[in-house]
Design an enzyme around this catalytic site. Sequence first.
Site, PDB file in Angstrom:
ATOM      1  CB  SER A 190       6.515 -11.853 -11.957  1.00  0.00           C
ATOM      2  OG  SER A 190       6.188 -11.118 -13.121  1.00  0.00           O
ATOM      3  CE1 TYR A 203       6.252  -7.030  -8.893  1.00  0.00           C
ATOM      4  CE2 TYR A 203       6.944  -7.569 -11.123  1.00  0.00           C
ATOM      5  CZ  TYR A 203       6.084  -7.755 -10.059  1.00  0.00           C
ATOM      6  OH  TYR A 203       5.059  -8.664 -10.156  1.00  0.00           O
TER       7      TYR A 203
HETATM    8  P1  NAD Z   1      -3.067  -6.300  -6.383  1.00  0.00           P
HETATM    9  O1  NAD Z   1      -2.740  -4.869  -6.293  1.00  0.00           O
HETATM   10  O2  NAD Z   1      -4.477  -6.669  -6.481  1.00  0.00           O
HETATM   11  O3  NAD Z   1      -2.451  -7.099  -5.162  1.00  0.00           O
HETATM   12  C1  NAD Z   1      -1.286  -6.723  -4.502  1.00  0.00           C
HETATM   13  C2  NAD Z   1      -1.642  -6.664  -3.040  1.00  0.00           C
HETATM   14  O4  NAD Z   1      -0.425  -6.554  -2.301  1.00  0.00           O
HETATM   15  C3  NAD Z   1      -2.468  -5.470  -2.618  1.00  0.00           C
HETATM   16  O5  NAD Z   1      -3.844  -5.741  -2.698  1.00  0.00           O
HETATM   17  C4  NAD Z   1      -2.038  -5.249  -1.181  1.00  0.00           C
HETATM   18  O6  NAD Z   1      -2.991  -5.790  -0.288  1.00  0.00           O
HETATM   19  C5  NAD Z   1      -0.770  -6.054  -1.049  1.00  0.00           C
HETATM   20  N1  NAD Z   1       0.319  -5.234  -0.528  1.00  0.00           N
HETATM   21  C6  NAD Z   1       1.157  -4.423  -1.217  1.00  0.00           C
HETATM   22  N2  NAD Z   1       2.017  -3.834  -0.364  1.00  0.00           N
HETATM   23  C7  NAD Z   1       1.694  -4.296   0.875  1.00  0.00           C
HETATM   24  C8  NAD Z   1       2.220  -4.057   2.175  1.00  0.00           C
HETATM   25  N3  NAD Z   1       3.274  -3.256   2.381  1.00  0.00           N
HETATM   26  N4  NAD Z   1       1.633  -4.682   3.231  1.00  0.00           N
HETATM   27  C9  NAD Z   1       0.576  -5.509   3.047  1.00  0.00           C
HETATM   28  N5  NAD Z   1       0.058  -5.777   1.836  1.00  0.00           N
HETATM   29  C10 NAD Z   1       0.614  -5.181   0.766  1.00  0.00           C
HETATM   30  O7  NAD Z   1      -2.245  -6.861  -7.641  1.00  0.00           O
HETATM   31  P2  NAD Z   1      -1.943  -8.337  -8.164  1.00  0.00           P
HETATM   32  O8  NAD Z   1      -1.475  -8.138  -9.550  1.00  0.00           O
HETATM   33  O9  NAD Z   1      -3.040  -9.250  -7.895  1.00  0.00           O
HETATM   34  O10 NAD Z   1      -0.666  -8.745  -7.327  1.00  0.00           O
HETATM   35  C11 NAD Z   1      -0.557  -9.940  -6.597  1.00  0.00           C
HETATM   36  C12 NAD Z   1       0.801 -10.571  -6.821  1.00  0.00           C
HETATM   37  O11 NAD Z   1       0.916 -11.003  -8.162  1.00  0.00           O
HETATM   38  C13 NAD Z   1       1.989  -9.644  -6.552  1.00  0.00           C
HETATM   39  O12 NAD Z   1       2.985 -10.367  -5.846  1.00  0.00           O
HETATM   40  C14 NAD Z   1       2.476  -9.338  -7.952  1.00  0.00           C
HETATM   41  O13 NAD Z   1       3.854  -9.044  -7.970  1.00  0.00           O
HETATM   42  C15 NAD Z   1       2.172 -10.635  -8.658  1.00  0.00           C
HETATM   43  N6  NAD Z   1       2.131 -10.558 -10.102  1.00  0.00           N
HETATM   44  C16 NAD Z   1       1.199  -9.790 -10.716  1.00  0.00           C
HETATM   45  C17 NAD Z   1       1.181  -9.719 -12.085  1.00  0.00           C
HETATM   46  C18 NAD Z   1       0.196  -8.874 -12.835  1.00  0.00           C
HETATM   47  O14 NAD Z   1       0.352  -8.688 -14.035  1.00  0.00           O
HETATM   48  N7  NAD Z   1      -0.846  -8.366 -12.210  1.00  0.00           N
HETATM   49  C19 NAD Z   1       2.121 -10.445 -12.833  1.00  0.00           C
HETATM   50  C20 NAD Z   1       3.050 -11.231 -12.166  1.00  0.00           C
HETATM   51  C21 NAD Z   1       3.044 -11.280 -10.805  1.00  0.00           C
END
Ligand code: NAD
Length: 298
Positions: A190, A203
Site C-alpha cells: 500500500s 495496518y
Molecule cells: P475489499 O474489502 O474489497 O477487499 C478486502 C478483502 O479481504 C475482503 O473482500 C475479504 O474477502 C478479504 N478478507 C479480509 N479479512 C479476511 C479474512 N480473515 N479471511 C479471508 N478473507 C479476508 O477492499 P480492497 O481495498 O479491495 O482491499 C484489497 C487489498 O488492497 C487489501 O490488501 C488492502 O490492504 C489493499 N489496499 C487497499 C487500498 C484501498 O485504498 N482500498 C489501498 C492500498 C492497499
Amino acid sequence: MSDQYTMQDPTTQYPTADEQWQQQQAGPGLEKEMGPKPDAGEQSYRGSGRLAGRRAVVTGADSGIGRATAIAFAREGADVVLSYLPEEEADAQEVVALVEAAGRRAVTVPGDVTDEAYCRQLVSAAVGELGGLDILANIAGKQQNVGSIDELTTEQFDETYKTNVYALFWLCKAALEHMQPGSTIINTTSIQAYSPAPILLDYASSKYAINGFTKSLAAQVAGRGIRVNAVAPGPVWTPLQVAGGQPEEALKDFGAETPLGRPGQPAEMAPAYVFLASQESSYVTGETLAATGGMPTP
Ligand code: NAD
Ligand code: MG
C-alpha cells in the site's frame, strides 16, 4: 464502449470523492451495498490471452481490488480459485458469474485466511480442481482505523497481522510446494508502506512487512524460476475503506490528496496484477509496482 486501452484524461476518468461517498458499513463490508459501486472492470476490462491456460488463486476475490483482478485474470484466459469470507457470498457469486461468462472456471472456497489450514485448503483446491497452481494473488487485507495506540487492542493488532502478514506466509509456503518455473506470486502492499497514516498503526506497519517479505522471498525463490512481486495501491474506492478503513468524516476527501485529485478504482489496479502475473514481466521480481494516483514512493 471504452475499455482499459481507451485514451482519456485520468483526472476526470472517474469521480472525485465528495459527491459519491456514503455511510459506513460494518466490516468486512459488502460491495453490493455500496452506492455508487466501485468499478471493477465488469463492463470495461478487455482481455487478450495474456494468461491463457493459467491457474490462479485470488484472495479477497469477492470485492474491490481482488474482484477486479479475478475478472481480469479470467478475461486473460485463467481459471480462478476465489477466496473470501463466508459472509461475502453474495459479492462472490457476482464474480463467479463474471468469470464463467468469460468462459473460465471459478472455484469458490470461502473461509478465513487467519487460519493456516484454510490457506492450505485454497492451494489444494487449485491443485485438485484446476490441476495445478501458476499464480497466487494475495489481495485479502484488513484495515480498521484507530486514533490512538491507547485504543488499539492486542486483538485488533493480532487480527491485522494474521490477515495481512501471516496469511501471506502460509499461502506462499503452501503454494511453493506446487509451483513450477514460470509461476508468479503477487502480494498487495500500500501507499501506507511509504506514507503511514497516524490512525493506521497496525495496518501501515503490516504493509511495510509485506514489502520486506516480498523482496526476501523473491530473492529466495528466483533460482527456482518463480517470481514474487507486489502492487502498492493508493487510495482506492472499495468496501475496505467504507467499512472502517477510514473515519466516516474523512471519506468525502478520500483520494483528494493525490496529484490526480481523485480516488482510484479497482479496475485501475487489475492491469498491474495482470502484468506481474504474465510472462511479460519475466525480468521483474522483488519489485513493488505503485498505482497511487501520483503519490510518491521511494
Ligand atoms: P475489499 O474489502 O474489497 O477487499 C478486502 C478483502 O479481504 C475482503 O473482500 C475479504 O474477502 C478479504 N478478507 C479480509 N479479512 C479476511 C479474512 N480473515 N479471511 C479471508 N478473507 C479476508 O477492499 P480492497 O481495498 O479491495 O482491499 C484489497 C487489498 O488492497 C487489501 O490488501 C488492502 O490492504 C489493499 N489496499 C487497499 C487500498 C484501498 O485504498 N482500498 C489501498 C492500498 C492497499
Ligand atoms: Mg469483500
